[in-house]
Motif scaffolding. Structure first.
Motif, PDB file in Angstrom:
ATOM      1  N   LYS A 166       0.678  -1.159  -0.059  1.00 54.55           N
ATOM      2  CA  LYS A 166       0.008  -0.003  -0.085  1.00 54.55           C
ATOM      3  C   LYS A 166       0.831   1.272   0.011  1.00 54.55           C
ATOM      4  CE  LYS A 166      -3.182   2.520   2.746  1.00 54.55           C
ATOM      5  NZ  LYS A 166      -2.949   3.831   2.379  1.00 54.55           N
ATOM      6  N   ARG A 167       2.015   0.787   0.744  1.00 54.89           N
ATOM      7  CA  ARG A 167       2.747   2.023   0.679  1.00 54.89           C
ATOM      8  C   ARG A 167       3.540   2.477  -0.323  1.00 54.89           C
ATOM      9  NH1 ARG A 167       1.233   0.707   5.830  1.00 54.89           N
ATOM     10  NH2 ARG A 167       1.191   2.300   7.050  1.00 54.89           N
ATOM     11  N   ILE A 172       3.917   6.053  -5.759  1.00 53.66           N
ATOM     12  CA  ILE A 172       3.886   6.073  -6.711  1.00 53.66           C
ATOM     13  C   ILE A 172       3.270   7.106  -7.259  1.00 53.66           C
ATOM     14  CG2 ILE A 172       3.383   4.626  -8.943  1.00 53.66           C
ATOM     15  CD1 ILE A 172       6.008   3.394  -8.454  1.00 53.66           C
ATOM     16  N   GLU A 173       2.175   7.214  -6.126  1.00 52.47           N
ATOM     17  CA  GLU A 173       1.172   8.370  -6.793  1.00 52.47           C
ATOM     18  C   GLU A 173       1.946   9.781  -6.378  1.00 52.47           C
ATOM     19  OE1 GLU A 173      -2.875   7.575  -5.239  1.00 52.47           O
ATOM     20  OE2 GLU A 173      -2.788   5.747  -6.180  1.00 52.47           O
ATOM     21  N   SER A 174       2.518   9.441  -5.524  1.00 49.35           N
ATOM     22  CA  SER A 174       3.035  11.200  -4.876  1.00 49.35           C
ATOM     23  C   SER A 174       4.319  11.510  -6.172  1.00 49.35           C
ATOM     24  CB  SER A 174       3.509  11.050  -3.821  1.00 49.35           C
ATOM     25  OG  SER A 174       4.615  10.124  -3.204  1.00 49.35           O
ATOM     26  N   GLY A 175       5.078  10.154  -6.109  1.00 44.36           N
ATOM     27  CA  GLY A 175       6.184  10.435  -7.023  1.00 44.36           C
ATOM     28  C   GLY A 175       5.451  10.864  -8.512  1.00 44.36           C
ATOM     29  N   ALA A 274      20.576  -8.368  -2.630  1.00 46.83           N
ATOM     30  CA  ALA A 274      19.599  -7.471  -2.240  1.00 46.83           C
ATOM     31  C   ALA A 274      19.721  -7.139  -3.961  1.00 46.83           C
ATOM     32  CB  ALA A 274      19.725  -6.408  -1.663  1.00 46.83           C
ATOM     33  N   GLY A 275      18.127  -6.647  -3.983  1.00 39.20           N
ATOM     34  CA  GLY A 275      18.513  -5.693  -5.775  1.00 39.20           C
ATOM     35  C   GLY A 275      17.813  -4.587  -5.559  1.00 39.20           C
ATOM     36  N   VAL A 276      17.932  -3.720  -6.395  1.00 44.80           N
ATOM     37  CA  VAL A 276      17.642  -2.082  -6.527  1.00 44.80           C
ATOM     38  C   VAL A 276      17.624  -1.520  -7.727  1.00 44.80           C
ATOM     39  CG1 VAL A 276      18.231  -0.325  -5.417  1.00 44.80           C
ATOM     40  CG2 VAL A 276      19.733  -1.396  -4.044  1.00 44.80           C
ATOM     41  N   ALA A 277      16.197  -1.246  -7.297  1.00 43.74           N
ATOM     42  CA  ALA A 277      15.441  -0.284  -8.564  1.00 43.74           C
ATOM     43  C   ALA A 277      15.401   0.724  -8.577  1.00 43.74           C
ATOM     44  CB  ALA A 277      14.567  -0.555  -9.347  1.00 43.74           C
ATOM     45  N   GLN A 278      15.542   2.366  -8.804  1.00 42.73           N
ATOM     46  CA  GLN A 278      14.772   3.797  -8.383  1.00 42.73           C
ATOM     47  C   GLN A 278      14.532   3.894  -9.872  1.00 42.73           C
ATOM     48  OE1 GLN A 278      18.402   6.243  -8.514  1.00 42.73           O
ATOM     49  NE2 GLN A 278      17.110   8.123 -10.151  1.00 42.73           N
ATOM     50  N   TRP A 279      13.135   5.124  -9.405  1.00 40.12           N
ATOM     51  CA  TRP A 279      11.967   5.050  -9.796  1.00 40.12           C
ATOM     52  C   TRP A 279      11.914   6.011 -10.691  1.00 40.12           C
ATOM     53  CZ3 TRP A 279       8.585   9.500  -9.761  1.00 40.12           C
ATOM     54  CH2 TRP A 279       7.515   9.715 -10.584  1.00 40.12           C
ATOM     55  N   GLN A 280      10.972   5.930 -11.701  1.00 43.40           N
ATOM     56  CA  GLN A 280      11.487   6.898 -12.366  1.00 43.40           C
ATOM     57  C   GLN A 280      10.284   7.490 -13.440  1.00 43.40           C
ATOM     58  OE1 GLN A 280      13.659   5.447 -15.986  1.00 43.40           O
ATOM     59  NE2 GLN A 280      15.887   6.062 -14.869  1.00 43.40           N
ATOM     60  N   ALA A 281       9.636   8.028 -14.416  1.00 41.69           N
ATOM     61  CA  ALA A 281       8.302   8.549 -14.166  1.00 41.69           C
ATOM     62  C   ALA A 281       7.151   7.652 -14.845  1.00 41.69           C
ATOM     63  CB  ALA A 281       8.172  10.394 -14.912  1.00 41.69           C
ATOM     64  N   THR A 282       8.228   7.056 -15.386  1.00 37.52           N
ATOM     65  CA  THR A 282       7.819   6.645 -16.718  1.00 37.52           C
ATOM     66  C   THR A 282       7.310   4.662 -16.279  1.00 37.52           C
ATOM     67  OG1 THR A 282      10.031   5.468 -17.714  1.00 37.52           O
ATOM     68  CG2 THR A 282       8.551   7.046 -18.567  1.00 37.52           C
ATOM     69  N   LYS A 283       7.612   5.050 -14.926  1.00 36.48           N
ATOM     70  CA  LYS A 283       7.826   3.253 -14.213  1.00 36.48           C
ATOM     71  C   LYS A 283       6.186   2.762 -13.174  1.00 36.48           C
ATOM     72  CE  LYS A 283      12.780   2.135 -13.841  1.00 36.48           C
ATOM     73  NZ  LYS A 283      13.527   2.466 -12.979  1.00 36.48           N
ATOM     74  N   THR A 284       5.613   2.048 -13.178  1.00 46.16           N
ATOM     75  CA  THR A 284       4.124   2.009 -12.563  1.00 46.16           C
ATOM     76  C   THR A 284       5.119   0.305 -11.515  1.00 46.16           C
ATOM     77  OG1 THR A 284       4.226  -0.575 -13.591  1.00 46.16           O
ATOM     78  CG2 THR A 284       3.123   1.459 -14.423  1.00 46.16           C
TER      79      THR A 284
END
Length: 310
Positions: A166-167, A172-175, A274-284
């Motif tokens: 949920k968080r 994602i929405e706030s980003g 561990a695996g790391v992924a950085q959010w970008q505007a195109t990502k869901t």
């Protein structure tokens, strides 16, 4: 012989008022009547008790000043009574009927009803609502406790999968609106099944709790951390680039390398991947989670005790 009935719509007004007054006083409702110039015209015993009304002529202001100076009656959150009185007097007679809550210094809660009549007379009625407020407080506390329990992993005390996802979605929405960067990390404890098989599930549980505590002590205050599966954890790092996430994970790895868990006659150590992924505007949410999961798989495939970036 039957008692003659009384027409309730045509009863003599003085008799009705007398009965109303007697009923209110018997109910424990505190009553006070103030004149147009705010002199106290009448005060019931309950009102005098609540406000510690002194003998002699009193006004609303003199009663409040005495309560403030003697620290009795209502809770007055002010360092100086005069500005507070000016605010209170501005509210009096501002409406024909005004209702408000009064917190008393002795812990009781009161519900007040102030009626202003033509000419400026005021009838003030005050009822004790402590029981209702206390019940409301306990219900709210129980509801809050139930919400916390529903979002908490029972073993580690961390957020559970549902709460974390949920968080994750909220971030994602706030980003999308703010454009602020954040990173997501999937963590898996290495060789956890072997720990369970060799030392038993109690040892496995101890490892999970130990890792949760070590992560809490190492992660940033704003980070969100939860257990989403058996030995799987999700870390959400607001306003963190992948490089910043790597630095935090490196600290956690170094911390675990110097820590041990005594287990009967054995000193137990463990690591994580561990695996790391950085959010970008195109990502869901799904695509970002999948990227972190693929990076985690790469870390495990590289020999474990590794961190990989998507």
């Amino acid at each position: 012989m039957s008692t003659p009935s009384i027409d309730p719509f045509n009863a003599p007004l003085p008799e009705v008022l007398q009965k109303l007054a007697e009923g209110l006083l018997a109910s424990g409702t505190a009553l006070a009547i103030f004149t147009p110039d705010d002199a106290l015209h009448y005060a019931s015993a309950d009102f005098r008790d609540i406000y510690a009304v002194q003998d002699g002529a009193q006004t609303f202001s003199s009663i409040m000043r005495h309560c403030f100076d003697a620290r009795v009656g209502p809770l007055i959150e002010a360092e100086d009574i005069e500005p507070w009185l000016a605010m209170a007097n501005a509210k009096r007679r501002s409406q024909a009927n005004r209702k408000f809550e009064i917190d008393l210094l002795d812990g009781r809660w009161m519900w007040a009803s102030e009626t202003t009549f033509a000419g400026g007379w005021i009838l003030l009625m005050i009822a004790d609502c402590t029981f209702v407020k206390a019940k409301e407080f306990h219900l709210k506390s129980a509801r809050d406790a139930a919400i916390v329990a529903s979002e908490t992993d029972y073993l580690t005390g961390l957020l559970n999968r549902g709460a974390m996802m949920k968080r994750f979605g909220d971030l994602i929405e706030s980003g999308v609106v703010s454009g602020e960067v954040f990173s997501v990390v999937l963590i898996d404890l290495d060789h956890f099944k072997a720990i369970n098989d060799r030392f038993g599930h109690q040892a496995g549980d101890e490892v999970l709790r130990h890792f949760a505590d070590a992560a809490r002590a190492t992660l940033r205050g704003a980070d969100l951390f939860g257990r989403i599966g058996g030995e799987e954890f999700l870390l959400i790092m607001p306003k963190a680039t992948e490089d910043q996430a790597l630095k935090v994970l490196k600290r956690l790895q170094n911390e675990l390398r110097v820590q041990t868990i005594p287990m009967n006659d054995v000193i137990l150590r463990y690591t994580f991947s561990a695996g790391v992924a950085q959010w970008q505007a195109t990502k869901t949410l799904d695509s970002l989670y999948r990227e972190a999961d693929q990076a985690l798989y790469a870390a495990k495939h590289a020999g474990r005790d590794q961190v990989r970036v998507a």
